[in-house]
Design a protein around this motif. Sequence first.
Motif, PDB file in Angstrom:
ATOM      1  N   SER A  99      42.563  19.459  -4.103  1.00  0.00           N
ATOM      2  CA  SER A  99      43.906  19.406  -4.700  1.00  0.00           C
ATOM      3  C   SER A  99      44.823  20.406  -3.991  1.00  0.00           C
ATOM      4  O   SER A  99      45.243  21.410  -4.575  1.00  0.00           O
ATOM      5  CB  SER A  99      43.840  19.720  -6.196  1.00  0.00           C
ATOM      6  N   PRO A 100      45.145  20.159  -2.726  1.00  0.00           N
ATOM      7  CA  PRO A 100      45.981  21.104  -1.985  1.00  0.00           C
ATOM      8  C   PRO A 100      47.411  21.153  -2.525  1.00  0.00           C
ATOM      9  O   PRO A 100      47.939  20.164  -3.033  1.00  0.00           O
ATOM     10  CB  PRO A 100      45.951  20.552  -0.556  1.00  0.00           C
ATOM     11  N   LEU A 101      48.003  22.334  -2.412  1.00  0.00           N
ATOM     12  CA  LEU A 101      49.390  22.528  -2.804  1.00  0.00           C
ATOM     13  C   LEU A 101      50.279  22.539  -1.568  1.00  0.00           C
ATOM     14  O   LEU A 101      49.832  22.868  -0.466  1.00  0.00           O
ATOM     15  CB  LEU A 101      49.554  23.850  -3.559  1.00  0.00           C
ATOM     16  N   VAL A 102      51.551  22.193  -1.760  1.00  0.00           N
ATOM     17  CA  VAL A 102      52.536  22.262  -0.689  1.00  0.00           C
ATOM     18  C   VAL A 102      53.701  23.136  -1.150  1.00  0.00           C
ATOM     19  O   VAL A 102      53.950  23.294  -2.352  1.00  0.00           O
ATOM     20  CB  VAL A 102      53.045  20.863  -0.281  1.00  0.00           C
ATOM     21  N   LEU A 103      54.419  23.711  -0.176  1.00  0.00           N
ATOM     22  CA  LEU A 103      55.520  24.634  -0.447  1.00  0.00           C
ATOM     23  C   LEU A 103      56.794  24.111   0.226  1.00  0.00           C
ATOM     24  O   LEU A 103      57.147  24.527   1.333  1.00  0.00           O
ATOM     25  CB  LEU A 103      55.182  26.033   0.086  1.00  0.00           C
ATOM     26  N   PRO A 104      57.521  23.210  -0.436  1.00  0.00           N
ATOM     27  CA  PRO A 104      58.686  22.591   0.210  1.00  0.00           C
ATOM     28  C   PRO A 104      59.883  23.527   0.381  1.00  0.00           C
ATOM     29  O   PRO A 104      60.779  23.230   1.180  1.00  0.00           O
ATOM     30  CB  PRO A 104      59.050  21.446  -0.739  1.00  0.00           C
ATOM     31  N   PHE A 105      59.932  24.645  -0.370  1.00  0.00           N
ATOM     32  CA  PHE A 105      61.077  25.556  -0.285  1.00  0.00           C
ATOM     33  C   PHE A 105      60.576  26.989  -0.409  1.00  0.00           C
ATOM     34  O   PHE A 105      59.926  27.339  -1.401  1.00  0.00           O
ATOM     35  CB  PHE A 105      62.082  25.260  -1.403  1.00  0.00           C
ATOM     36  N   MET A 106      60.858  27.806   0.586  1.00  0.00           N
ATOM     37  CA  MET A 106      60.460  29.210   0.558  1.00  0.00           C
ATOM     38  C   MET A 106      61.587  30.051  -0.034  1.00  0.00           C
ATOM     39  O   MET A 106      62.689  30.113   0.494  1.00  0.00           O
ATOM     40  CB  MET A 106      60.134  29.693   1.978  1.00  0.00           C
ATOM     41  N   ASN A 107      61.303  30.712  -1.147  1.00  0.00           N
ATOM     42  CA  ASN A 107      62.304  31.563  -1.790  1.00  0.00           C
ATOM     43  C   ASN A 107      62.508  32.870  -1.039  1.00  0.00           C
ATOM     44  O   ASN A 107      63.632  33.347  -0.897  1.00  0.00           O
ATOM     45  CB  ASN A 107      61.879  31.896  -3.225  1.00  0.00           C
ATOM     46  N   HIS A 108      61.397  33.451  -0.588  1.00  0.00           N
ATOM     47  CA  HIS A 108      61.481  34.826  -0.088  1.00  0.00           C
ATOM     48  C   HIS A 108      60.339  35.087   0.878  1.00  0.00           C
ATOM     49  O   HIS A 108      59.178  34.876   0.540  1.00  0.00           O
ATOM     50  CB  HIS A 108      61.382  35.802  -1.269  1.00  0.00           C
ATOM     51  N   ASP A 109      60.672  35.531   2.096  1.00  0.00           N
ATOM     52  CA  ASP A 109      59.616  35.908   3.032  1.00  0.00           C
ATOM     53  C   ASP A 109      59.855  37.275   3.665  1.00  0.00           C
ATOM     54  O   ASP A 109      59.230  37.628   4.660  1.00  0.00           O
ATOM     55  CB  ASP A 109      59.406  34.840   4.109  1.00  0.00           C
ATOM     56  N   SER A 110      60.790  38.017   3.093  1.00  0.00           N
ATOM     57  CA  SER A 110      60.936  39.425   3.467  1.00  0.00           C
ATOM     58  C   SER A 110      60.406  40.265   2.311  1.00  0.00           C
ATOM     59  O   SER A 110      60.334  39.795   1.178  1.00  0.00           O
ATOM     60  CB  SER A 110      62.403  39.771   3.756  1.00  0.00           C
ATOM     61  N   ILE A 111      60.020  41.487   2.586  1.00  0.00           N
ATOM     62  CA  ILE A 111      59.439  42.325   1.538  1.00  0.00           C
ATOM     63  C   ILE A 111      60.550  42.850   0.642  1.00  0.00           C
ATOM     64  O   ILE A 111      61.417  43.623   1.078  1.00  0.00           O
ATOM     65  CB  ILE A 111      58.621  43.474   2.156  1.00  0.00           C
ATOM     66  N   GLY A 112      60.538  42.421  -0.599  1.00  0.00           N
ATOM     67  CA  GLY A 112      61.630  42.745  -1.516  1.00  0.00           C
ATOM     68  C   GLY A 112      61.283  43.814  -2.533  1.00  0.00           C
ATOM     69  O   GLY A 112      62.085  44.102  -3.419  1.00  0.00           O
ATOM     70  N   ASP A 113      60.102  44.398  -2.424  1.00  0.00           N
ATOM     71  CA  ASP A 113      59.694  45.427  -3.371  1.00  0.00           C
ATOM     72  C   ASP A 113      59.520  46.763  -2.669  1.00  0.00           C
ATOM     73  O   ASP A 113      59.406  46.832  -1.440  1.00  0.00           O
ATOM     74  CB  ASP A 113      58.370  45.043  -4.038  1.00  0.00           C
ATOM     75  N   ASP A 114      59.511  47.819  -3.449  1.00  0.00           N
ATOM     76  CA  ASP A 114      59.217  49.167  -2.967  1.00  0.00           C
ATOM     77  C   ASP A 114      57.928  49.647  -3.628  1.00  0.00           C
ATOM     78  O   ASP A 114      57.503  49.105  -4.658  1.00  0.00           O
ATOM     79  CB  ASP A 114      60.344  50.140  -3.314  1.00  0.00           C
ATOM     80  N   LEU A 115      57.357  50.687  -3.060  1.00  0.00           N
ATOM     81  CA  LEU A 115      56.207  51.360  -3.677  1.00  0.00           C
ATOM     82  C   LEU A 115      56.726  52.593  -4.395  1.00  0.00           C
ATOM     83  O   LEU A 115      57.117  53.572  -3.766  1.00  0.00           O
ATOM     84  CB  LEU A 115      55.169  51.741  -2.624  1.00  0.00           C
ATOM     85  N   TYR A 116      56.775  52.515  -5.719  1.00  0.00           N
ATOM     86  CA  TYR A 116      57.241  53.629  -6.549  1.00  0.00           C
ATOM     87  C   TYR A 116      56.039  54.447  -7.011  1.00  0.00           C
ATOM     88  O   TYR A 116      54.975  53.901  -7.297  1.00  0.00           O
ATOM     89  CB  TYR A 116      58.007  53.102  -7.765  1.00  0.00           C
ATOM     90  N   THR A 117      56.234  55.743  -7.087  1.00  0.00           N
ATOM     91  CA  THR A 117      55.143  56.620  -7.514  1.00  0.00           C
ATOM     92  C   THR A 117      55.619  57.622  -8.556  1.00  0.00           C
ATOM     93  O   THR A 117      56.821  57.870  -8.704  1.00  0.00           O
ATOM     94  CB  THR A 117      54.563  57.397  -6.315  1.00  0.00           C
ATOM     95  N   SER A 118      54.671  58.198  -9.264  1.00  0.00           N
ATOM     96  CA  SER A 118      54.992  59.229 -10.245  1.00  0.00           C
ATOM     97  C   SER A 118      55.527  60.464  -9.533  1.00  0.00           C
ATOM     98  O   SER A 118      55.379  60.613  -8.315  1.00  0.00           O
ATOM     99  CB  SER A 118      53.759  59.572 -11.075  1.00  0.00           C
ATOM    100  N   ALA A 119      56.128  61.353 -10.274  1.00  0.00           N
ATOM    101  CA  ALA A 119      56.813  62.504  -9.692  1.00  0.00           C
ATOM    102  C   ALA A 119      55.910  63.359  -8.814  1.00  0.00           C
ATOM    103  O   ALA A 119      56.361  63.943  -7.813  1.00  0.00           O
ATOM    104  CB  ALA A 119      57.421  63.356 -10.807  1.00  0.00           C
ATOM    105  N   SER A 120      54.636  63.430  -9.133  1.00  0.00           N
ATOM    106  CA  SER A 120      53.721  64.295  -8.385  1.00  0.00           C
ATOM    107  C   SER A 120      53.166  63.648  -7.115  1.00  0.00           C
ATOM    108  O   SER A 120      52.528  64.308  -6.302  1.00  0.00           O
ATOM    109  CB  SER A 120      52.548  64.715  -9.286  1.00  0.00           C
ATOM    110  N   VAL A 121      53.403  62.361  -6.950  1.00  0.00           N
ATOM    111  CA  VAL A 121      52.883  61.649  -5.772  1.00  0.00           C
ATOM    112  C   VAL A 121      54.022  61.490  -4.772  1.00  0.00           C
ATOM    113  O   VAL A 121      54.850  60.592  -4.889  1.00  0.00           O
ATOM    114  CB  VAL A 121      52.284  60.287  -6.155  1.00  0.00           C
ATOM    115  N   LYS A 122      54.021  62.374  -3.765  1.00  0.00           N
ATOM    116  CA  LYS A 122      55.124  62.394  -2.808  1.00  0.00           C
ATOM    117  C   LYS A 122      54.699  62.051  -1.384  1.00  0.00           C
ATOM    118  O   LYS A 122      55.556  61.842  -0.523  1.00  0.00           O
ATOM    119  CB  LYS A 122      55.786  63.771  -2.823  1.00  0.00           C
ATOM    120  N   THR A 123      53.409  62.013  -1.117  1.00  0.00           N
ATOM    121  CA  THR A 123      52.911  61.743   0.226  1.00  0.00           C
ATOM    122  C   THR A 123      51.740  60.764   0.168  1.00  0.00           C
ATOM    123  O   THR A 123      51.191  60.496  -0.917  1.00  0.00           O
ATOM    124  CB  THR A 123      52.424  63.038   0.908  1.00  0.00           C
ATOM    125  N   ALA A 124      51.356  60.263   1.345  1.00  0.00           N
ATOM    126  CA  ALA A 124      50.195  59.379   1.413  1.00  0.00           C
ATOM    127  C   ALA A 124      48.950  60.091   0.919  1.00  0.00           C
ATOM    128  O   ALA A 124      48.110  59.497   0.224  1.00  0.00           O
ATOM    129  CB  ALA A 124      50.001  58.903   2.852  1.00  0.00           C
TER     130      ALA A 124
END
Length: 299
Positions: A99-124
Amino acid sequence: ISPSTSAPNSSAPAGSGGTAVTLPTPELTSLKFGYIVVAADPANEIAIEDGLFTKYGLTITPQLFTTEPSQDQALLAGQVDVLGNAGVAGAIGSLLTTSPLVLPFMNHDSIGDDLYTSASVKTAQDLKGKAIAISTFGSATYGEALIFLQSLGLSPSDVTITQVGNDAARRAALAAGSVQASIDDQGLAAQMGAAGFNVLVQGSKMTVGLAQSAMATTLAFAQKNPNTMLAIVAALTEGMHIFLTNPTEAEQAAAKFENISIADATSNYKGNIVGWSPVNGRTTLAEMQSAQQLYVKTD
């Protein structure tokens, strides 16, 4: 999939300000339409709130889902005919099934989110050993998490990737401290900063994209109803055009669809419009291949 040339529908005009066109009459005019409410889904929001599906001869019955797997299952079970914003991982995985699916219209192919962190997480280094909230494994947020970790020089084994749910649930988990990082819409950066969270990785500054959100249906449905699919794509294309050219109309549709204030819709719009891709509902083969390699390698 080629539309039938029989039974033309002369009442279906083109996009805003465009020359009137004639589309074939849809084989199926009443559709069960599944979707997830997210802050970066303008084509579906505008098509629904501005009556664009009706304009192109369709009557839709919206059905809300909270996770990508649940709406994929509903589509395969025949509970809905079309998904407005399916993740591409499900479609890629379906190619190995009957039961393959098809994608006739692409809404979004750029990265639209950020990586948010708690106040104490400032680095990798701070992020090591911490929990990152995503929607579900195989979702767009999962793919983004993998890309963000790679950009930080980390691997999935350095953190705990945690399935939490939709945007609001992930933000709530971050605020409650049950996770220390969350993948959320980049349009929320000002609000998240005001709440004391950090932006550890900005998606808009990534040099790679990710085919992630698309209109989906089963191959069998698309082959049986090519004119219906053409009408859906026409409505979504016009919705995307409005998003790109008419901020006020796009913000009003988002406020109503997402049940948020105009101020929040405006803030989200300003964040989302930066680097938005694609502009015409068509992604590239390279983007799809990148998504396939990413998900197949990690799942």
